[in-house]
Design a protein around this motif. Sequence first.
Motif: not given
Length: 159
Positions: A108-112, A131-134, A140-143
């Motif tokens: 998950e950290r690599i993906r983020r 692309t990432y299936g998110v 939104s939480n990531i950004f």
Amino acid sequence: MERHIFKGIPIYDEEAFAILETQFWENRSLILAGLPWLVSELIEWVGLRCALDLIYRHGGRKFYLRNERSDLSEKLGIDVPDQLYQRILQFSDSSGYVEIPSPWGVSERIRRALIWGDYKKGMTREEIRQTYGVSSRALSNIFKGKVMAGDGKRLIGSQ
């Protein structure tokens, strides 16, 4: 039940691993910065494949560190260089244990990190989602830099 069905690192899928390895080298510093310290150290000392294989096999476990490098080498199944062993001793917990991060968490950290890197390169949110299936919410939480449940750490790219 087989443990491997719940792991996110494609260690036994050569094609998927080759893609991951290419992405790693293109985004090396971003990925290493986003990984747990032990994983980054392992990658630096023993290489990406060996480090991820070790995480795949031992992730989620705690190992007691005796005062012998050979003991840890035997437990992990790799030759742990002395300098790496000293770093692990330095960052082990007060009881002398080191916890191997879970494969799912590492994946998950690599993906983020890759998501953040692609966003910085100009990829749109919709392209990233596809692309990432998110999900839109997860993206939104990531950004927004929200904290992951149970993680206690801010995500990459948080302000």
